[in-house]
Structure formats: structure tokens, C-alpha cells
Scaffold this active site. Structure first.
Site, short mmCIF file in Angstrom:
data_model
loop_
_atom_site.label_atom_id
_atom_site.label_comp_id
_atom_site.label_asym_id
_atom_site.label_seq_id
_atom_site.Cartn_x
_atom_site.Cartn_y
_atom_site.Cartn_z
N THR A 1 43.38 28.05 6.11
CA THR A 1 43.07 28.66 7.41
C THR A 1 42.11 27.81 8.23
O THR A 1 42.32 27.57 9.42
CB THR A 1 42.47 30.07 7.19
OG1 THR A 1 43.41 30.86 6.46
CG2 THR A 1 42.17 30.74 8.51
N LYS B 1 29.50 24.97 1.38
CA LYS B 1 28.14 25.29 0.93
C LYS B 1 27.99 25.15 -0.58
O LYS B 1 26.92 24.78 -1.07
CB LYS B 1 27.71 26.67 1.39
CG LYS B 1 28.57 27.84 0.90
CD LYS B 1 29.70 28.12 1.84
CE LYS B 1 30.53 29.33 1.42
NZ LYS B 1 31.67 29.52 2.35
N LYS C 1 24.22 29.32 0.30
CA LYS C 1 23.78 29.17 1.69
C LYS C 1 22.25 29.15 1.79
O LYS C 1 21.68 28.38 2.57
CB LYS C 1 24.37 30.29 2.55
CG LYS C 1 25.89 30.24 2.64
CD LYS C 1 26.47 31.50 3.27
CE LYS C 1 27.98 31.44 3.32
NZ LYS C 1 28.58 32.70 3.82
N GLY D 1 35.69 33.16 9.19
CA GLY D 1 36.90 33.12 10.02
C GLY D 1 37.30 31.70 10.32
O GLY D 1 36.46 30.81 10.49
N GLU E 1 27.02 21.96 9.87
CA GLU E 1 26.64 23.17 10.60
C GLU E 1 27.42 24.38 10.11
O GLU E 1 26.89 25.49 10.01
CB GLU E 1 26.86 22.98 12.10
CG GLU E 1 26.51 24.19 12.95
CD GLU E 1 25.02 24.52 12.90
OE1 GLU E 1 24.66 25.60 12.36
OE2 GLU E 1 24.22 23.71 13.39
#
Length: 320
Positions: A13, A100, A197, A294, A122
Site C-alpha cells: 500500500t 521504525k 517509535k 495509511g 520523517e
């Protein structure tokens, strides 16, 4: 007009959205005097149907990486991407990633490349909501004191369903059916995704060598419907919170469920939205909130990193 050759690892995705966004933003690249050429996309099955720009080359052979000026890693995992990126990074070329887990668990090997400005990531925390950029630049002028964050959308969804009266098992099953949670879902509900994270964030504000192994981790598996209802009766919500604080002169990083007041910034950022509360002596309290997952949200940050590279900005440099 100069040509910059890009290679992409993975075409799920996120990878598909990265390719489509590069195509959509070609006018911006040309304004910078750059023509982007995608040399290839490394995939397991080149014949699988994908929604990507016509003519995109899918291949199982990573040899095309040697002709690339920059690589975008969107495959996930740890060992496989590291093996592919290792010789590329050693050659001094830049990498853009949202991985991450790779950053958290393989920092000993990656830190030198990050210090050299060759790693752009980022999208690794809060996806398209920019937090790493500010933490690695302007916020360095302020003395960091504390951080709290909600960083996993799957846990946020499950806890939200429990607030509506659903049992944990039912809420988890629905999250899996909707594709929000992996199968098995341990990485999300066990708190490990959030811990990855938090380790990445800690290296910008606490210690550039902060180890992933130092993060204390508890997930939401033990949270019951009764716990959620008791919190609500007290005007509180339960959230899986990542927290970085200083205790007795040492930095402590912990992930675990906490009860927070209804009006706490981490509780009212909106359904499905990640949020971070950052505190510094000079900058005061800052709140970041937005989409934390997403395909296109993540791609927006990764293509933004590509633009930064083309503009001559270094990657995200941790504390020295």
C-alpha cells in the site's frame, strides 16, 4: 534538467502510493530542475496486479539498486531491508524509509549513516504528521523536558470500540477484519510498534544512542471492558501512551496503558489520529496531532523527504 534515479523496495500500500505521488508531483520536481526516473521496484511477485504508473518496472532482482541515486524503502521488516540497504548505505548514498522497527532495532549500524545525513525517516513516526523534522531542527534550541504520545492507530481504534461497549476480543477481531491490525496483532496491541517509535523519538531529544532495549513495554491485552468503563465513570479515557521523562537524572522511556482526563490533548485529537505532547523549557508545551497511518499519508512524508534531499537538506540527524 538533471535526472535523479530512484529505486523502491516494496510495493504494498505504501510503496504504490509513493510511486503514484511521485508521478503526481512531477511538476514540482521539474520546478526544481529535476526529472525523477524510477529505475525499478523490488517485489516478490512481479506479475501481481498493482495500481502504479504505467511502465513501472517490477522485479525480484535487486541489482538495479546499484544504478540509483536514492532508495526509498517501503517493504517493512528488519533483516531483509537491512541486508539490501547495507551495501547501498556504505557507498554513501541516501535512503528514505518509514521503517521504525529497522531504525529502532538496528541503530548501532545505522547511526553513523544518520549522523552523516544520509537517512531520511520523517514517516517512521506519525506517518505524514511532521514531528521528526521539528524535533531534529528548531526544537533543538529548547531544553527538552518531557514527551507523551499516542502513536498506534490500532490500539486507539480498539480502545475506542471498548468505550462504545465492546469487549476487547470483539474489538480486536473487528480491527483485524478491517485490516487495522496484523495477524498476529502482537506488534500493535503488545505495544512494540509504539516502543519502536518512542526509541526513534528519544534519539532527538534525550540521547542520540538511546537503545530500543531500554524502552519499558506493556500493551493493551490486559485492559478489560470494566477498566474502560471505570475510567469513563471517573471522567477519564484509557490510552496506550508512550512517555519519555527524566527521573533521578536518567531518561526513562515507557509504553503502557494510562488513564487520562477526557480533556487531555492525547484524548481529544480525534478518532484515529495520533498525537504527541512535547514539552521544553523555552518552547513551552507543543501539541502535534494528525494521521499516523495509511498509504497516502505515509507516502506524503516519504516524498517530502525526497524533496528535502533534492533541495540539499540533510537527513534526520540524531543528537551527537
Amino acid at each position: 534538467m538533471r535526472t535523479v534515479t530512484v529505486g523502491v523496495l516494496g510495493c504494498g500500500t505504501v510503496g504504490q502510493n509513493v510511486l503514484n505521488l511521485i508521478e503526481r508531483r512531477r511538476a514540482i520536481f521539474r520546478d526544481l530542475g529535476v526529472e525523477i526516473e524510477v529505475a525499478g521496484v523490488l517485489v516478490r511477485d512481479p506479475d501481481k496486479a498493482r495500481e502504479v504508473p504505467a511502465g513501472t518496472r517490477m522485479t525480484t532482482d535487486p541489482a538495479f539498486l546499484q544504478e540509483c541515486g536514492v532508495v526509498i524503502e517501503a517493504m517493512g521488516g528488519v533483516e531483509r531491508p537491512l541486508a539490501l540497504l547495507r551495501p547501498y548505505l556504505r557507498s554513501g548514498r541516501p535512503v528514505i524509509t518509514a521503517n521504525k522497527a529497522l531504525l529502532a532495532e538496528c541503530w548501532d549500524e545505522l547511526r553513523g549513516h544518520a549522523l552523516a545525513g544520509r537517512l531520511y525517516y520523517e514517516a517512521s513516526v506519525m506517518a505524514g504528521t511532521p514531528v521528526i523534522g521539528p524535533m531534529s531542527t528548531v526544537l533543538r534550541a529548547s531544553t527538552f523536558t518531557r514527551l507523551q504520545a499516542v502513536l498506534n492507530g490500532t490500539c486507539l481504534y480498539i480502545l475506542g470500540q471498548m468505550e462504545a461497549g465492546r469487549a476487547y476480543a470483539d474489538a480486536l477481531a473487528e480491527a483485524q477484519a478491517l485490516g487495522y491490525a496484523e495477524d498476529p496483532p502482537t506488534l500493535d496491541v503488545g505495544g512494540f510498534d509504539t516502543a519502536h517509535k518512542l526509541a526513534v523519538l528519544a534519539r532527538f531529544c534525550a540521547d542520540g544512542d538511546f537503545p530500543y532495549s531500554a524502552v519499558e513495554v506493556r500493551g493493551i491485552e490486559g485492559v478489560t471492558l470494566e477498566d474502560v468503563q471505570a475510567a469513563a465513570a471517573a471522567g477519564e479515557r484509557i490510552r496506550l501512551v508512550a512517555e519519555l521523562t527524566r527521573e533521578d537524572g536518567e531518561w526513562r522511556a515507557a509504553v503502557g496503558p494510562q488513564r487520562l482526563p477526557f480533556d487531555h490533548p492525547l484524548c481529544n485529537a480525534g478518532a484515529g489520529r495520533n498525537a504527541m505532547l512535547y514539552e521544553g523549557e523555552e518552547c513551552g508545551t507543543l501539541i502535534f496531532a494528525g494521521g499516523g497511518a495509511g498509504g497516502m499519508v505515509t507516502a506524503s512524508a516519504m516524498v517530502g523527504d525526497l524533496l528535502d534531499y533534492l533541495l540539499g537538506f540533510p537527513g534526520h540527524v540524531p543528537l551527537h
